[in-house]
Design an enzyme around this catalytic site. Structure first.
Site, PDB file in Angstrom:
ATOM      1  N   GLU A   1       3.990  -3.861  14.671  1.00 40.14           N
ATOM      2  CA  GLU A   1       5.363  -4.035  14.204  1.00 40.14           C
ATOM      3  C   GLU A   1       6.332  -3.436  15.212  1.00 40.14           C
ATOM      4  O   GLU A   1       5.932  -2.628  16.065  1.00 40.14           O
ATOM      5  CB  GLU A   1       5.490  -3.341  12.847  1.00 40.14           C
ATOM      6  CG  GLU A   1       4.465  -3.928  11.898  1.00 40.14           C
ATOM      7  CD  GLU A   1       4.671  -3.538  10.467  1.00 40.14           C
ATOM      8  OE1 GLU A   1       5.778  -3.120  10.132  1.00 40.14           O
ATOM      9  OE2 GLU A   1       3.708  -3.670   9.708  1.00 40.14           O
TER      10      GLU A   1
ATOM     11  N   GLY B   1      -2.281 -10.675   8.003  1.00 40.82           N
ATOM     12  CA  GLY B   1      -2.000 -12.080   8.332  1.00 40.82           C
ATOM     13  C   GLY B   1      -1.581 -12.841   7.088  1.00 40.82           C
ATOM     14  O   GLY B   1      -1.946 -12.487   5.971  1.00 40.82           O
TER      15      GLY B   1
ATOM     16  N   GLY C   1       2.798  -9.928  18.389  1.00 39.67           N
ATOM     17  CA  GLY C   1       3.146  -9.927  16.966  1.00 39.67           C
ATOM     18  C   GLY C   1       2.145  -9.179  16.093  1.00 39.67           C
ATOM     19  O   GLY C   1       2.250  -9.196  14.873  1.00 39.67           O
TER      20      GLY C   1
ATOM     21  N   LYS D   1       0.825  -1.229   0.000  1.00 41.34           N
ATOM     22  CA  LYS D   1       0.000   0.000   0.000  1.00 41.34           C
ATOM     23  C   LYS D   1       0.848   1.263   0.000  1.00 41.34           C
ATOM     24  O   LYS D   1       0.463   2.287  -0.562  1.00 41.34           O
ATOM     25  CB  LYS D   1      -0.978   0.018   1.173  1.00 41.34           C
ATOM     26  CG  LYS D   1      -0.350   0.059   2.560  1.00 41.34           C
ATOM     27  CD  LYS D   1      -0.325  -1.284   3.202  1.00 41.34           C
ATOM     28  CE  LYS D   1       0.497  -1.327   4.459  1.00 41.34           C
ATOM     29  NZ  LYS D   1       0.511  -2.644   5.079  1.00 41.34           N
TER      30      LYS D   1
ATOM     31  N   VAL E   1      -5.116  -3.069   0.480  1.00 39.93           N
ATOM     32  CA  VAL E   1      -6.105  -2.455   1.376  1.00 39.93           C
ATOM     33  C   VAL E   1      -6.906  -3.548   2.066  1.00 39.93           C
ATOM     34  O   VAL E   1      -7.529  -4.386   1.415  1.00 39.93           O
ATOM     35  CB  VAL E   1      -7.073  -1.522   0.609  1.00 39.93           C
ATOM     36  CG1 VAL E   1      -8.080  -0.899   1.566  1.00 39.93           C
ATOM     37  CG2 VAL E   1      -6.315  -0.447  -0.145  1.00 39.93           C
TER      38      VAL E   1
ATOM     39  N   GLY F   1      -6.191  -6.270   3.639  1.00 40.17           N
ATOM     40  CA  GLY F   1      -5.732  -7.663   3.545  1.00 40.17           C
ATOM     41  C   GLY F   1      -6.687  -8.630   2.865  1.00 40.17           C
ATOM     42  O   GLY F   1      -6.801  -8.651   1.639  1.00 40.17           O
TER      43      GLY F   1
ATOM     44  N   ILE G   1      -9.978  -8.782   2.845  1.00 37.52           N
ATOM     45  CA  ILE G   1     -11.307  -8.316   2.394  1.00 37.52           C
ATOM     46  C   ILE G   1     -11.182  -7.863   0.936  1.00 37.52           C
ATOM     47  O   ILE G   1     -10.379  -6.976   0.636  1.00 37.52           O
ATOM     48  CB  ILE G   1     -11.811  -7.111   3.233  1.00 37.52           C
ATOM     49  CG1 ILE G   1     -11.761  -7.408   4.729  1.00 37.52           C
ATOM     50  CG2 ILE G   1     -13.216  -6.701   2.805  1.00 37.52           C
ATOM     51  CD1 ILE G   1     -12.123  -6.216   5.614  1.00 37.52           C
TER      52      ILE G   1
ATOM     53  N   LYS H   1      -4.158   3.565   2.747  1.00 39.48           N
ATOM     54  CA  LYS H   1      -5.238   2.696   2.270  1.00 39.48           C
ATOM     55  C   LYS H   1      -6.454   3.522   1.854  1.00 39.48           C
ATOM     56  O   LYS H   1      -7.091   3.240   0.837  1.00 39.48           O
ATOM     57  CB  LYS H   1      -5.601   1.688   3.368  1.00 39.48           C
ATOM     58  CG  LYS H   1      -4.462   0.686   3.630  1.00 39.48           C
ATOM     59  CD  LYS H   1      -4.676  -0.073   4.924  1.00 39.48           C
ATOM     60  CE  LYS H   1      -3.562  -1.087   5.182  1.00 39.48           C
ATOM     61  NZ  LYS H   1      -3.566  -1.632   6.539  1.00 39.48           N
TER      62      LYS H   1
END
Ligand code: NAP
Ligand code: HSE
Length: 430
Positions: free
Chosen positions: A190, A302, A187, A105, A132, A134, A136, A205
Site C-alpha cells: 500500500e 486480492g 500494487g 482485521k 485473516v 484472504g 484461505i 491476524k
C-alpha cells in the site's frame, strides 16, 4: 425463488467490486445452495462522483444511515476498512438487527469482543473469514474442521506484502528499500506500508487466530512485535549458509504455562513447508494434538480471493436465516487469558555481531553465554573489510527470552564487541 435476502454493501473498492462480481457470476450456484436470491440494495462509498459499475437495482449513497436504518436490509457486508467510524456504523447496524460480514482485521482484532456482545444481544450473526489470510478459509478450518482437536501451535505467513519483499530479497539479492518501492509500483504494497512492514497487520491476524484457536481472550497488545525493516542481505545470506530462510512469521503457542504470540522475522529450516511459501502467498501451519501437523496455503489478498471468503460468509448467514439459527454461532472463550512471561518463552536464537579480532575474544564471549547456560548449535566467523575486525554469527540451542536478553546486554557491554547487528528467533531443532 421465494426468499430474497437484501444486502447493504459498505465500500466498493477492491473487495467490494469483487463481491458484486462473484454474486453476479455465481448467482445460480448461490441460489441453489441457499434457496435465497441475493440482491444488493445499497452501497456506501465516500466519493459519489467516481464512475462505478453496479447492478441496475443497486443505489449508491454516502450516508451510512441509509443502509444501517433501512428496514429492508438483512445483511451488511463491510469492506470499507477503518476502525472507530466503522465500529460506530456496525454497532448501529447490529442494533437495527442486521447480520454482519466483514473483511476488516483491524476492527475485529481490536473490537471483536464488543461486536460479538452486540450481536449476541440482538441475535445477529458476525462472520469475518476474509479478515485473516484472504482466500484461505482458515477461520472456518479452526472453528469447524479442527473443532474436535486441541490446537497447541499455529505458525503463519499472513502478510503478503512482507512475504513478497522477503522473497525478492532472498532470491534476487535486492535490498529492502528497492523491493518495497517495486512492490508499491506493482500494487502489492500500500501507499502507506507501515502496518504491513512493521508487522502490525500480521499481529492483528495472529490475534484473531489465537483467540479462536486457543479459546482465550488474547489481545493485540500481548503480541511481541518486530517488523522487517532492519533485515539485511547479510543476514539472509548467512541464514541460507546455516540452512535457514528468514520469513516474517506469526507464531502462536499454547502450553501449560500459557500462550505466547509473536510476529517477527524468524529463521526457518529451509526444508520447513513454510520456507517455500513465496511471493505474496500466505500459509498457516496448525499443530493439533490429535491431527498432528496441517498446512493451509493460498492467496492472502486480492479482489476475487478475498471476495470469495466474504461471499462464503454471506452464504453461511443465508443458511442460518433459513434455518432460524442466526446469532447462535458465537462461543465465549473457554479459558481466561494467560500470557507467558519472558522466562517461559523459549526458542533458539541467532545473533550476528562485529568484534575485535584479538586473542581471548571468543572465550570472553563463550563465558557470557555459559553464565546463562546457553549452548551453541552453529557458529560462523568471517573477516571483514575493517582492520582488526571479525564478524560472528551464532545460532544457540533453546534459551529463554529473559536469559538471552541478559546475555546480549552483557555482550554489548564488552569492550571488544563493536556492534550487535541483528538478533532473530530460530525455529526447528532443540
Ligand atoms: P479499498 O479498495 O480502499 O476500498 C474501500 C472502499 O470503501 C471504497 O469504495 C471507499 O469509497 C469506501 N470507503 C472507505 N472509507 C469510507 C467512508 N468513511 N465512508 C464511505 N465509504 C468509505 O479497500 P479494499 O482493499 O477493498 O479493502 C476493504 C477491506 O477489506 C479492508 O478492511 C481491508 O483490510 C480488507 N481486506 C482487503 C484485502 C485486499 O486484498 N484488498 C484482503 C483482505 C482484507 P470510495 O470508492 O468512494 O473511495
Ligand atoms: N496488506 C495485506 C497483506 C492485505 O499484504 O497481506 C491483506 O490483508
Amino acid at each position: 425463488m421465494n426468499n430474497t435476502i437484501t444486502v447493504g454493501l459498505l465500500g466498493l473498492g477492491t473487495v467490494g467490486s469483487g463481491v458484486i462480481e462473484i454474486l453476479r457470476d455465481h448467482k445460480e450456484r448461490i441460489e441453489h445452495k441457499t434457496g435465497c436470491h441475493v440482491t444488493i440494495k445499497s452501497v456506501l462509498v465516500s466519493d459519489m462522483k467516481k464512475p462505478r459499475e453496479v447492478p441496475a437495482e443497486t443505489q449508491l449513497t454516502d450516508q451510512y444511515q441509509d443502509i444501517t436504518r433501512d428496514p429492508e436490509i438483512d445483511v451488511i457486508v463491510e469492506v470499507m476498512g477503518g476502525i472507530d467510524h466503522t465500529l460506530t456504523i456496525l454497532l448501529e447496524a447490529i442494533e437495527h438487527g442486521k447480520h454482519i460480514v466483514t473483511a476488516n482485521k483491524d476492527l475485529v482484532a481490536q473490537h471483536g469482543e464488543q461486536l460479538f456482545e452486540a450481536c449476541q444481544k440482538h441475535q445477529c450473526d458476525l462472520y469475518y473469514e476474509a479478515s485473516v489470510a484472504g482466500g484461505i478459509p482458515i477461520i472456518r478450518t479452526i472453528m469447524d474442521g479442527l473443532s474436535s482437536d486441541r490446537i497447541h501451535k499455529m505458525m503463519g505467513i499472513v502478510n503478503g506484502t512482507t512475504n513478497y519483499i522477503m522473497t525478492k530479497m532472498a532470491q534476487d539479492g535486492v535490498d529492502f528499500d528497492s523491493v518495497l518501492k517495486e512492490a508499491q509500483e506493482l500494487g502489492f504494497a500500500e501507499a502507506d506500508p507501515t502496518a504491513d512492514v512493521d508487522g502490525l497487520d500480521a499481529a492483528r491476524k495472529m490475534t484473531i487466530l489465537s483467540i479462536l484457536g486457543f479459546s482465550m481472550p488474547y489481545r493485540l497488545e500481548d503480541v511481541d512485535l518486530k517488523g522487517i525493516r532492519g533485515i539485511s542481505s547479510a543476514d539472509i545470506m548467512y541464514a541460507e549458509e546455516m540452512g535457514y530462510r528468514i520469513k516474517l512469521i506469526g507464531i502462536a503457542e499454547n502450553d501449560h504455562n500459557g500462550v505466547s504470540v509473536s510476529v517477527e522475522p524468524t529463521m526457518l529450516p529451509i526444508q520447513h513447508p513454510l520456507s517455500s511459501v513465496n511471493d505474496e502467498y500466505n500459509a498457516v501451519y496448525v499443530y493439533g494434538d490429535a491431527v498432528g501437523e496441517t498446512m493451509f496455503y493460498g492467496p492472502g489478498a486480492g479482489k476475487l480471493p478475498t471476495a470469495t471468503a466474504v461471499v462464503s460468509d454471506l452464504i453461511a448467514i443465508l443458511k442460518n436465516i433459513r434455518l432460524g439459527t442466526t446469532g447462535t454461532a458465537y462461543v465465549q472463550p473457554q479459558f481466561p487469558k494467560q500470557v507467558k512471561t519472558k522466562d517461559e518463552k523459549i526458542s533458539k536464537k541467532y545473533i550476528r555481531l562485529h568484534v575485535d579480532d584479538k586473542a581471548g575474544m571468543l572465550s570472553e564471549l563463550t563465558n557470557i553465554f555459559a553464565q546463562y547456560d546457553i549452548s551453541f548449535d552453529q557458529f560462523i566467523q568471517r573477516s571483514t573489510d575493517e582492520e582488526g575486525e571479525r564478524e560472528l554469527m551464532l545460532v544457540t540451542h533453546q534459551v529463554s527470552e529473559s536469559d538471552f536478553e541478559k546475555a546480549a546486554q552483557d555482550l554489548d557491554s564488552l569492550a571488544a564487541v563493536r556492534n550487535i547487528d541483528s538478533i532473530y528467533r530460530v525455529e526447528g531443532g532443540n
